[in-house]
Design an enzyme around this catalytic site. Structure first.
Site, PDB file in Angstrom:
ATOM      1  N   ASN A  79       0.801  -1.283   0.133  1.00 29.91           N
ATOM      2  CA  ASN A  79       0.119  -0.064   0.014  1.00 29.91           C
ATOM      3  C   ASN A  79       0.858   1.264  -0.020  1.00 29.91           C
ATOM      4  OD1 ASN A  79      -2.588  -1.211   0.407  1.00 29.91           O
ATOM      5  ND2 ASN A  79      -1.773  -2.150   2.201  1.00 29.91           N
ATOM      6  N   ASP A  91       0.351  -9.562   2.923  1.00 29.81           N
ATOM      7  CA  ASP A  91      -0.947  -9.560   3.644  1.00 29.81           C
ATOM      8  C   ASP A  91      -2.161  -9.467   2.728  1.00 29.81           C
ATOM      9  OD1 ASP A  91       0.856  -6.756   5.667  1.00 29.81           O
ATOM     10  OD2 ASP A  91       0.405  -8.891   5.947  1.00 29.81           O
TER      11      ASP A  91
HETATM   12  O1  F6P Z   1       3.665  -5.559   5.091  1.00 30.11           O
HETATM   13  C1  F6P Z   1       4.057  -6.988   5.170  1.00 30.11           C
HETATM   14  C2  F6P Z   1       4.568  -7.186   6.649  1.00 30.11           C
HETATM   15  O2  F6P Z   1       4.996  -8.272   6.711  1.00 30.11           O
HETATM   16  C3  F6P Z   1       3.525  -7.232   7.851  1.00 30.11           C
HETATM   17  O3  F6P Z   1       2.633  -8.168   7.629  1.00 30.11           O
HETATM   18  C4  F6P Z   1       3.900  -7.019   8.818  1.00 30.11           C
HETATM   19  O4  F6P Z   1       3.395  -6.331  10.018  1.00 30.11           O
HETATM   20  C5  F6P Z   1       5.167  -6.094   8.494  1.00 30.11           C
HETATM   21  O5  F6P Z   1       5.562  -6.186   7.214  1.00 30.11           O
HETATM   22  C6  F6P Z   1       6.645  -6.147   9.443  1.00 30.11           C
HETATM   23  O6  F6P Z   1       7.272  -4.745   8.896  1.00 30.11           O
HETATM   24  P1  F6P Z   1       8.887  -4.817   9.017  1.00 30.11           P
HETATM   25  O7  F6P Z   1       9.370  -5.846   8.238  1.00 30.11           O
HETATM   26  O8  F6P Z   1       9.339  -3.320   8.770  1.00 30.11           O
HETATM   27  O9  F6P Z   1       9.344  -5.520  10.557  1.00 30.11           O
END
Ligand code: F6P
Length: 367
Positions: free
Chosen positions: A121, A145
């Site tokens: 997004n 997601d």
């Molecule tokens: O957007 C995908 C995702 O894996 C989400 O499901 C999760 O909450 C987030 O990224 C984790 O973000 P980061 O990789 O910045 O820890």
């Protein structure tokens, strides 16, 4: 190589941003193979998402770079969560700040005709805002997601559902051996698609998603009913963004403070504590975490990522900028970048997969 076709785009930059996922390299390969072989375009790889544009961390991609990467996890370009329209405090820039200016300068210095941005997004929303600032942009939807408006599925999702399902399968045997309640946490900060689909695929007895606030009393009654009917164990699937009915009624800032104090170290552990307190049952917690983002893409994700890559290359060739490649029903096509911008596709309460879960006796935490 077939005959070279006419193209409105001669040179484009390509970047991957946001959380990585299986299928990113398949998408890169799809765009680049079609753009190079069909249209003889020049391809500039941009490192680490939008940060690579700000820092002009770029390199020409040649066939050797985008061959042999179909089955590789992650992204050969690197990714980041750089948010060009956010200032240091994380607030929205009221004007195109230094980072956006730097992006425009890099774009023009490299003589790009277009930017291909592959992400979730946030990435596609940034792409749309850059398009509004006068840059040519083509978006591609990616995330485990599956929460991007405008496309019926995102690559990364199918692979993550398979990983989650395998984990839930494995937890059944240990939960049964010890007559325990095991809580497994899947990703999905704002939406529950991943938890819902993996939960149904893995036969989760309780599935909790952010869209349906849970009542611990309802969960307790469901677990006790299972025990009374002779079920000696239960599997609870919880999305990381799941919240209780009480939390759902809080003001956003109060909820954030409350969760900072109680979601320790993660929602699965809080829920396990709540279940043990409510039922007296022996309970354990597991957080699947980044396993859901790793490894090689499923066949389904490879096919989706590749075909959306071809759509993106054709949009470049036709000069149809400001659009995002998308899966629309059983066909691939594209939507205006304004469609996903600033939105999140949540699980509708009347979605057939929720009724599917309920129909096989799953508790969704609310009745
Ligand atoms: O957007 C995908 C995702 O894996 C989400 O499901 C999760 O909450 C987030 O990224 C984790 O973000 P980061 O990789 O910045 O820890």
């Amino acid at each position: 190589m077939g005959t070279i076709r006419r193209s409105a785009t001669r040179t484009f930059g390509i970047l991957t941003a946001g959380g990585d996922c299986p299928g990113l390299n398949a998408a890169i390969r799809g765009v680049c193979r079609a753009a190079y072989d069909r249209y003889n375009m020049t391809i500039i790889g941009i490192a680490n998402g939008y940060r690579g544009l700000i820092e002009e961390n770029t390199r020409i991609l040649r066939p050797v770079d985008f061959s042999g990467i179909l089955t590789r996890g992650g992204t050969i370009l690197g990714a980041s969560r750089e948010k060009p329209f956010k200032n240091a405090a994380g607030a929205d820039n009221d004007i195109a700040g230094d980072k956006v200016t730097a992006i425009k300068e890099t774009y023009h210095r490299l003589k790009l005709d277009c930017l291909v941005v592959i992400g979730g997004n946030g990435t596609n929303t940034t792409g749309y805002r850059l398009f509004q600032e006068g840059l040519n942009v083509v978006g591609m939807p990616k995330t485990i997601d599956n929460d991007i408006v405008g496309t019926d599925r995102t690559f990364g999702f199918n692979s993550a559902v398979a990983i989650g399902t395998d984990a839930i399968d494995r937890l059944h045997s240990t939960a049964q051996s010890h007559s325990r309640v095991i809580v497994i946490e899947l990703m999905g900060h704002k939406t529950g698609w991943l938890g819902l689909y993996a939960g149904v695929a893995g036969g989760g007895d309780i599935i909790l998603i952010p869209e349906i606030p849970y009542d611990i009393k309802v969960i307790g009654r469901h677990l006790e009913e299972r025990a009374r009917s002779g079920k000696t164990f239960s599997i609870v699937v919880v999305a990381e963004g799941a919240l209780s009915v009480e939390e759902s009624k809080m003001e956003k800032k109060d909820r954030k403070k409350f969760r900072a104090e109680t979601v320790t170290p993660s929602i699965a552990y809080r829920l396990a504590r709540e279940i043990a307190a409510e039922t007296g049952m022996e309970t354990r917690a597991t957080v699947l975490g980044y396993m859901q983002r790793g490894g090689i893409p499923s066949a389904s994700d490879r096919v989706l990522a590749t075909s959306l890559g071809i759509v993106a290359a054709d949009l470049l060739a036709k000069g149809e900028y400001g659009r995002m490649a998308a899966l629309i029903g059983n066909d691939v096509g594209s939507v205006d970048l304004s469609v996903p911008a600033g939105k999140v596709k949540t699980v509708p309460e009347d979605h057939y997969m929720i009724d599917t879960a309920l129909a096989v006796g799953t508790c969704m935490g609310n009745e």
